[in-house]
Design a protein around this motif. Structure first.
Motif, short mmCIF file in Angstrom:
data_model
loop_
_atom_site.label_atom_id
_atom_site.label_comp_id
_atom_site.label_asym_id
_atom_site.label_seq_id
_atom_site.Cartn_x
_atom_site.Cartn_y
_atom_site.Cartn_z
N HIS A 80 0.85 -1.18 0.00
CA HIS A 80 0.00 0.00 0.00
C HIS A 80 0.89 1.24 0.00
CE1 HIS A 80 -3.92 -1.75 0.35
NE2 HIS A 80 -3.58 -2.46 1.40
N ASP A 81 0.34 2.38 -0.38
CA ASP A 81 1.13 3.60 -0.41
C ASP A 81 1.67 3.90 0.98
OD1 ASP A 81 0.51 3.86 -3.05
OD2 ASP A 81 -1.19 5.20 -2.73
N GLY A 82 3.00 4.03 1.06
CA GLY A 82 3.62 4.42 2.31
C GLY A 82 3.78 3.31 3.33
N THR A 83 3.47 2.08 2.98
CA THR A 83 3.59 0.99 3.94
C THR A 83 4.64 0.01 3.47
OG1 THR A 83 1.87 -0.35 2.87
CG2 THR A 83 1.15 1.20 4.56
N GLY A 84 5.04 -0.88 4.37
CA GLY A 84 6.00 -1.91 4.03
C GLY A 84 5.36 -3.28 4.07
N ILE A 85 6.21 -4.29 4.18
CA ILE A 85 5.74 -5.68 4.25
C ILE A 85 6.15 -6.25 5.60
CG2 ILE A 85 6.00 -7.98 3.27
CD1 ILE A 85 6.25 -6.77 0.56
N GLU A 86 5.24 -6.97 6.23
CA GLU A 86 5.50 -7.56 7.53
C GLU A 86 5.11 -9.02 7.55
OE1 GLU A 86 5.04 -4.02 10.83
OE2 GLU A 86 3.34 -5.32 10.45
N ARG A 98 -3.01 -23.50 18.18
CA ARG A 98 -2.86 -23.22 16.74
C ARG A 98 -1.88 -22.08 16.54
NH1 ARG A 98 -5.31 -20.07 12.69
NH2 ARG A 98 -5.75 -21.17 10.74
N VAL A 99 -1.22 -22.10 15.39
CA VAL A 99 -0.36 -20.99 14.98
C VAL A 99 -0.85 -20.48 13.63
CG1 VAL A 99 1.94 -20.34 14.20
CG2 VAL A 99 1.70 -21.69 16.26
N GLY A 100 -1.09 -19.20 13.53
CA GLY A 100 -1.47 -18.58 12.27
C GLY A 100 -0.28 -17.82 11.69
N LEU A 101 -0.06 -17.95 10.39
CA LEU A 101 1.05 -17.31 9.71
C LEU A 101 0.52 -16.45 8.57
CD1 LEU A 101 3.27 -20.51 9.30
CD2 LEU A 101 3.40 -18.84 11.17
N GLY A 102 1.18 -15.34 8.30
CA GLY A 102 0.72 -14.50 7.20
C GLY A 102 1.76 -13.49 6.78
N LEU A 103 1.57 -12.96 5.58
CA LEU A 103 2.41 -11.90 5.03
C LEU A 103 1.50 -10.72 4.75
CD1 LEU A 103 5.33 -11.27 4.12
CD2 LEU A 103 4.69 -12.01 1.83
N MET A 104 1.81 -9.56 5.34
CA MET A 104 0.89 -8.43 5.30
C MET A 104 1.53 -7.20 4.69
SD MET A 104 -1.05 -8.70 8.96
CE MET A 104 -2.45 -7.77 8.31
N SER A 105 0.69 -6.38 4.06
CA SER A 105 1.07 -5.06 3.60
C SER A 105 0.02 -4.09 4.12
CB SER A 105 1.14 -5.00 2.08
OG SER A 105 1.35 -3.68 1.63
N GLY A 106 0.43 -3.17 4.99
CA GLY A 106 -0.56 -2.31 5.62
C GLY A 106 -1.41 -3.13 6.57
N CYS A 107 -2.72 -3.06 6.41
CA CYS A 107 -3.63 -3.78 7.29
C CYS A 107 -4.29 -4.96 6.57
CB CYS A 107 -4.70 -2.84 7.83
SG CYS A 107 -5.70 -2.04 6.54
#
Length: 258
Positions: free
Chosen positions: A197-203, A222-231
């Motif tokens: 997203h504009d102005g955000t990174g990757i987490e 349980r363990v949840g995994l994910g790759l996020m950009s912004g929200c």
């Protein structure tokens, strides 16, 4: 005689003019000053524009979202669709997810999960879940000392990428002790700027879910995994494009220097 200084037109005139302007011009005009913003970003002006351009937005407008911001959201999403992504050479079938959960210095969980088994069949986002109930892991001493690690490993051990190092404790949201959240910012190569997203990174995100066992003790469920950009979670294919930059060499991707 001194020339008269120009005066700001009354808001009624601005409102009359606004009906003859394109959305791009309206958006620019709303940035001139506070009074212009009130006129050119008003709901009654942007609502018909939003509905005419994106009819499906009607379901979101009833929830009280601003038509001005909703139009920008849909417009940005449409622009991202036409960005030509890099070719995809990586698949989940080539990956393992290595996940570890620690309580202090003690290793509570260490699992290696094939990528194709972790993803939900009905999900197209880069997020996964690993069931830990069979491990029957009890938490002694609470959840305050939990740390985690997450490594993506190529099958055949041809490559690996650390999504999350064992640094920092997790956090709870709103006092809810059943979910502990971990986030870590990741590097963004030039080829993956379009994922953001504009102005955000990757987490990288990991959520450790805790339940209560038959003996009343807290248990890892349980363990949840994910790759996020912004929200938001990135799409599954976009997540794989991001990982292939670190996991595949130039020859495997048929490209030159990265």
């Amino acid at each position: 005689m001194r020339p008269m200084r120009p005066t700001t037109p009354p808001w009624e005139v601005l409102l009359l003019i606004s009906h003859f302007l394109q959305p791009k011009t309206l958006a620019r005009a709303s940035c001139v000053c506070k009074s212009w913003r009130e006129v050119f970003s008003s709901d009654h002006l942007w609502r018909p524009i939003c509905l005419a351009s994106y009819p499906c937005s009607s379901h979101l407008l009833v929830s009280g979202l601003s038509p001005y911001h909703l139009f920008y959201l849909f417009f940005s999403a449409s622009k991202r669709r036409y960005n030509h992504p890099s070719p995809l050479y990586l698949s989940l079938n080539q990956l393992f997810f290595a996940v570890e959960v620690f309580n202090g210095e003690e290793t509570l969980v260490s699992v290696l999960k094939p990528g194709e088994e972790a993803v939900s069949k009905d999900d197209c986002m880069f997020r996964f879940g690993i069931d830990l109930t069979a491990d029957n892991v009890a938490l002694i001493g609470g959840t305050g000392e939990l740390t985690v690690g997450w490594m993506v490993v190529m099958k055949g051990v041809d490559g690996a990428f650390a999504m999350m190092e064992r640094e920092g404790k997790g956090r709870t949201v709103g006092g809810d002790q059943t979910k502990i959240w971990f986030n870590e910012k990741l590097p963004v190569p030039g080829c993956c700027k379009g994922l953001m997203h504009d102005g955000t990174g990757i987490e990288a995100e990991m959520v450790v879910e805790v339940g209560e066992g038959d003996n009343g003790m807290k248990m890892l469920e349980r363990v949840g995994l994910g790759l996020m950009s912004g929200c938001r979670y990135v799409a599954l294919e976009d997540g794989l494009r991001y990982l292939q930059y670190f996991l595949l060499d130039n020859e495997k991707m048929g490209t030159g220097t990265r």
